[in-house]
Design an enzyme around this catalytic site. Structure first.
Site, PDB file in Angstrom:
ATOM      1  N   ASN A  64       1.150   3.913  -3.089  1.00 51.50           N
ATOM      2  CA  ASN A  64       0.833   5.330  -2.893  1.00 51.50           C
ATOM      3  C   ASN A  64       1.959   6.226  -3.393  1.00 51.50           C
ATOM      4  OD1 ASN A  64      -1.689   4.912  -1.783  1.00 51.50           O
ATOM      5  ND2 ASN A  64      -1.064   5.321   0.322  1.00 51.50           N
ATOM      6  N   ARG A  85      -9.061   3.685  -7.770  1.00 50.68           N
ATOM      7  CA  ARG A  85      -8.378   3.510  -6.483  1.00 50.68           C
ATOM      8  C   ARG A  85      -9.437   3.445  -5.397  1.00 50.68           C
ATOM      9  NH1 ARG A  85      -4.266   1.288  -7.340  1.00 50.68           N
ATOM     10  NH2 ARG A  85      -3.689   1.720  -5.216  1.00 50.68           N
ATOM     11  N   GLU A  90       0.825  -1.211   0.000  1.00 54.31           N
ATOM     12  CA  GLU A  90       0.000   0.000   0.000  1.00 54.31           C
ATOM     13  C   GLU A  90       0.860   1.262   0.000  1.00 54.31           C
ATOM     14  OE1 GLU A  90      -3.237   0.290  -0.381  1.00 54.31           O
ATOM     15  OE2 GLU A  90      -3.693  -1.840  -0.288  1.00 54.31           O
TER      16      GLU A  90
END
Length: 146
Positions: A50, A105, A46
């Site tokens: 990002n 997303r 994650e």
């Protein structure tokens, strides 16, 4: 046990799995449970995603840096980019918030990190990048087996 590592790689989506597996292999020295290892792999994924998507807008010119430290059963992972930065960290931490809805997303990255780790600290400055520091105290799986 005290140990640390540092990893840098181009901001390419293909490198996300490399980062996840590398950090998992490093953390494996502490003999985490399978659940703990899965959680660590997920948060690394994650945080790196990002950095690539939001920090660098998928520009391969960016560099993502991961530092991992082990101190007894405490794992500290830091993921840094020198990209766009986050305008409003509190807003970005809200479940379902995303600045890239066109990419489908989910907006759950920080929520997942918060649920799987004991601590999460986010520092960001517009135009200078973001640093996400994650901490998790592992159970002592060897002691649990005795």
């Amino acid at each position: 046990m005290k140990n640390e590592m540092k990893l840098q790689f181009k901001a390419l989506s293909e490198n996300e799995s490399f980062a996840r597996v590398t950090v998992a292999a490093f953390v494996s020295q502490l003999d985490p449970t399978m659940d703990e290892l899965t959680e660590i792999k997920t948060v690394v994924s994650e945080a790196v995603t990002n950095a690539i998507i939001h920090g660098y807008d998928e520009s391969p010119d960016g560099i993502v840096t991961i530092e991992a430290k082990l101190d007894d059963h405490l794992v500290e992972i830091t993921v840094k980019d020198e990209g766009a930065g986050i305008a409003d960290i509190e807003e970005a931490r809200q479940p379902l918030f995303t600045t890239k809805p066109e990419l489908e997303r989910s907006g759950m990255g920080f929520t997942i990190m918060e649920n799987f780790m004991d601590e999460i600290e986010i520092k960001s400055e517009l135009g200078k990048g973001t640093e996400v520091r994650l901490r998790k105290q592992l159970s002592n799986s060897k002691m649990l087996c005795n």
